[in-house]
Enzyme design. Sequence first.
Site, PDB file in Angstrom:
ATOM      1  N   SER A  22      -5.480  -6.935  -4.906  1.00  0.00           N
ATOM      2  CA  SER A  22      -6.866  -7.328  -5.167  1.00  0.00           C
ATOM      3  C   SER A  22      -7.326  -6.851  -6.536  1.00  0.00           C
ATOM      4  O   SER A  22      -8.063  -7.552  -7.241  1.00  0.00           O
ATOM      5  CB  SER A  22      -7.783  -6.749  -4.078  1.00  0.00           C
ATOM      6  OG  SER A  22      -7.566  -7.388  -2.835  1.00  0.00           O
TER       7      SER A  22
ATOM      8  N   GLY B  24       6.038  -2.527  -9.628  1.00  0.00           N
ATOM      9  CA  GLY B  24       5.320  -3.347  -8.667  1.00  0.00           C
ATOM     10  C   GLY B  24       4.772  -4.587  -9.345  1.00  0.00           C
ATOM     11  O   GLY B  24       5.500  -5.522  -9.654  1.00  0.00           O
TER      12      GLY B  24
ATOM     13  N   GLU C  30       1.676 -10.645  -3.665  1.00  0.00           N
ATOM     14  CA  GLU C  30       1.304 -11.718  -4.607  1.00  0.00           C
ATOM     15  C   GLU C  30       0.222 -11.253  -5.592  1.00  0.00           C
ATOM     16  O   GLU C  30      -0.594 -12.048  -6.051  1.00  0.00           O
ATOM     17  CB  GLU C  30       0.825 -12.969  -3.855  1.00  0.00           C
ATOM     18  CG  GLU C  30       1.786 -13.499  -2.814  1.00  0.00           C
ATOM     19  CD  GLU C  30       3.131 -13.939  -3.365  1.00  0.00           C
ATOM     20  OE1 GLU C  30       3.299 -13.958  -4.602  1.00  0.00           O
ATOM     21  OE2 GLU C  30       4.024 -14.261  -2.556  1.00  0.00           O
TER      22      GLU C  30
END
Length: 394
Positions: A373, A130, A370
Amino acid sequence: MAAGYLTPERRMMRDVAREFAMNEVLPVANRLDPEKGDIPRELIDKMGELGFFGILIPEELGGLGLGAFEYCLVAEELSRAWMSVASIIARGNSFYTSVPGTGEERRRKIELMAKGQYLGAVALSEPGVGSDLSGVACRARREGDEWVITGNKYWCTFADGADYISVLCRIDDPEAGPKGRTINISVEKPRGELPQGCTGAPIPKIGYFGWRTWELRFEGTRAPVRAPGGSLADEMKAGEGAAFALELARAHTAARSIGLARGALEDAMAYARERVQFGQPISDFQAIRFKIASMATEIEAARQLMHHCCQQIDAGQPVRVETSMVKLFASEMAERVTSEALQIFGGAGYTTLHAAERYWRDARLTKIFEGTSEIQQRIIADQLLGKPSIRGSN
């Protein structure tokens, strides 16, 4: 809004994007999102005519030659209607550096990209990879002037609709050393199909409709090298522009988050004025008024931080931490604000009869893609505190 940020030219561009989003995009989104339909080609063509795909592409290559500020300004407006439409403009814009080909042929493709007529997709993640792209296992070996790609990719949005896919691969090459190196290889293909030697299936998602996100398997897929007859060093140099700037991508995600939150706020305000309970509109109730005041404040705070980051990007200033901050703040804000909007709608918000649930579902994704968090928090903390003293502690 700070007057110094919004010049007359930027206001005009914002207003054009806002009118297009509300009149052209929103009705399509309200019709197609509930049935998980794709963004119509006609809508993409209209966006191309307005220059939305070429905001960042230099004028000499057919684009508008503008900056991150204008790019994010348009993205916020489009996302207020449908986040997928705000996202598809990225398949032009910063993607122009990864366009395959050389010389005049490549230039022609970039000119088409600026019009939305030649778009890309990117395949970075893998089933077991990921955020940590150092674990990329998809391999590419060189045979003459071609790369041969083998491996799996995950989360490739628009894999079918794009004209090419930029695939992050680990190179099998003696020059790359025992661990190899990674490079983005652009694989051209017919629009509406997957590349030759590639199979895949759409991933079932809870949102981000308008286009499909794919799991892909490359089995000997071929693509031309960028520097025919050259060494690996030549190839790496030729492909330097193909890397995707994370700072710009994170500012773009912040813009999309702000657009989603604004859509939810505006819809909630309209509903609160119309919904009557106990003989008065619920917009008269202090609990609702305070919710709306807090929602609007958070949106404006995120927008101002985004504007600052975009100005810094366009000025060529280092903004790695600032863009992590705005991506973190705006995406977390979007989930809170869209959830509060759903609460204002009450039971009506938990139906697909209102767009509030779409904004809520899509906002949840902005905290993941993107860079999650948690990734942004790590970047910020490392800047403030330095790297952890004990490796592996986080």
